[in-house]
Design a protein around this motif. Structure first.
Motif, short mmCIF file in Angstrom:
data_model
loop_
_atom_site.label_atom_id
_atom_site.label_comp_id
_atom_site.label_asym_id
_atom_site.label_seq_id
_atom_site.Cartn_x
_atom_site.Cartn_y
_atom_site.Cartn_z
N LYS A 120 0.85 -1.49 -0.01
CA LYS A 120 0.07 0.03 -0.17
C LYS A 120 0.77 0.94 -0.14
O LYS A 120 0.53 2.72 -0.17
N VAL A 121 2.15 1.18 -0.01
CA VAL A 121 3.09 2.12 0.36
C VAL A 121 3.63 3.11 -1.04
O VAL A 121 3.18 4.37 -0.98
N GLU A 122 2.91 2.46 -2.08
CA GLU A 122 2.77 3.44 -3.69
C GLU A 122 1.08 3.78 -3.85
O GLU A 122 1.54 5.32 -3.61
N THR A 123 0.74 3.47 -2.98
CA THR A 123 -1.16 4.47 -2.91
C THR A 123 -0.79 5.22 -2.24
O THR A 123 -1.23 6.29 -2.03
N LEU A 124 -0.42 5.30 -0.84
CA LEU A 124 -0.33 6.29 0.08
C LEU A 124 0.91 7.32 -0.23
O LEU A 124 0.41 8.35 -0.30
N ALA A 125 2.36 6.64 -0.87
CA ALA A 125 2.75 7.94 -1.45
C ALA A 125 2.66 8.83 -2.26
O ALA A 125 2.71 9.90 -2.40
N THR A 126 1.86 7.59 -3.24
CA THR A 126 1.03 9.21 -4.32
C THR A 126 0.16 9.74 -3.76
O THR A 126 0.45 10.72 -4.14
N GLN A 127 -0.91 9.34 -2.97
CA GLN A 127 -1.99 10.02 -2.49
C GLN A 127 -1.62 11.34 -1.28
O GLN A 127 -1.86 12.55 -1.88
N GLY A 132 1.86 12.61 -1.98
CA GLY A 132 2.27 13.40 -3.42
C GLY A 132 4.01 13.67 -2.80
O GLY A 132 4.62 14.17 -3.17
N VAL A 133 4.19 11.92 -2.46
CA VAL A 133 6.07 11.78 -2.27
C VAL A 133 6.45 11.02 -3.12
O VAL A 133 7.89 10.97 -2.71
N LYS A 134 5.40 10.68 -3.74
CA LYS A 134 6.12 9.19 -4.99
C LYS A 134 7.55 9.68 -5.43
O LYS A 134 7.90 9.02 -5.91
N GLU A 135 7.02 10.81 -5.94
CA GLU A 135 7.94 11.92 -7.29
C GLU A 135 9.83 11.63 -6.58
O GLU A 135 10.86 11.71 -6.64
N GLY A 148 8.11 12.18 4.95
CA GLY A 148 8.78 12.43 3.83
C GLY A 148 8.46 13.63 3.58
O GLY A 148 7.73 15.03 4.24
N GLY A 149 8.44 15.20 2.41
CA GLY A 149 8.56 15.94 2.19
C GLY A 149 9.56 17.19 2.89
O GLY A 149 8.91 18.08 2.34
N LYS A 150 10.37 16.53 2.67
CA LYS A 150 11.93 17.28 2.72
C LYS A 150 12.46 16.55 2.74
O LYS A 150 12.79 14.95 2.70
N GLU A 151 14.03 17.56 2.44
CA GLU A 151 15.14 16.42 2.14
C GLU A 151 15.72 15.59 3.92
O GLU A 151 15.33 16.33 4.97
N LEU A 152 15.93 14.28 3.87
CA LEU A 152 15.88 13.77 4.75
C LEU A 152 16.96 13.36 5.43
O LEU A 152 17.80 13.23 4.31
#
Ligand code: 5GP
Ligand code: ZN
Length: 111
Positions: free
Chosen positions: A64-71, A73-76, A102-106
């Motif tokens: 489910k990670v890909e679905t959630l990452a897409t939802q 906004g961090v997949k790309e 995600g959402g920033k440089e980790l």
């Protein structure tokens, strides 16, 4: 388990910001986010951690990670998944959970 915070969230006894739900799991926003995107994937069935969990369930949740990452906004741009396990692994809630951050440089390493 009545004394488990995440079981109580799943049961609706403690409020949470849910971003996903199906018959096997939910995903909620972390109450103390480490980054702009920080959600927790929780199986509805209680397992203390990944060592005792059904591997098929872990596989299902990872699926489910890909679905959630897409939802979210961090997949790309990229993101990190983390499964803290046990005391030295930094696990503070003993109900299996997968962090999606995600959402920033980790930074790395995390210690
Ligand atoms: P751990 O340290 O066990 O890998 O991660 C537990 C996570 O659960 C922490 O990031 C913490 O902020 C989060 N957390 C603890 N209690 C609650 C809660 O009541 N609600 C939510 N949404 N997150 C919680
Ligand atoms: Zn639990």
């Amino acid at each position: 388990m009545s004394d488990c915070i995440f079981c109580r969230i799943i049961a609706g006894e403690i409020p949470s910001q849910k971003v996903y739900e199906d018959e096997k799991m939910i995903a909620i926003k972390d109450v103390a986010p480490a980054a702009p995107v920080h959600v927790l994937l929780l199986p509805k069935q209680h397992y203390d951690n990944i060592m005792t969990a059904d591997p098929e369930l872990v596989k299902y949740m990872l699926g489910k990670v890909e679905t959630l990452a897409t939802q979210l906004g961090v997949k790309e741009k990229g993101f990190r998944i983390v499964i803290n396990t046990g005391k030295e692994g930094g696990q503070s809630v003993n109900h299996l959970h997968i962090h999606l951050i995600g959402g920033k440089e980790l930074g790395w390493p995390p210690c």
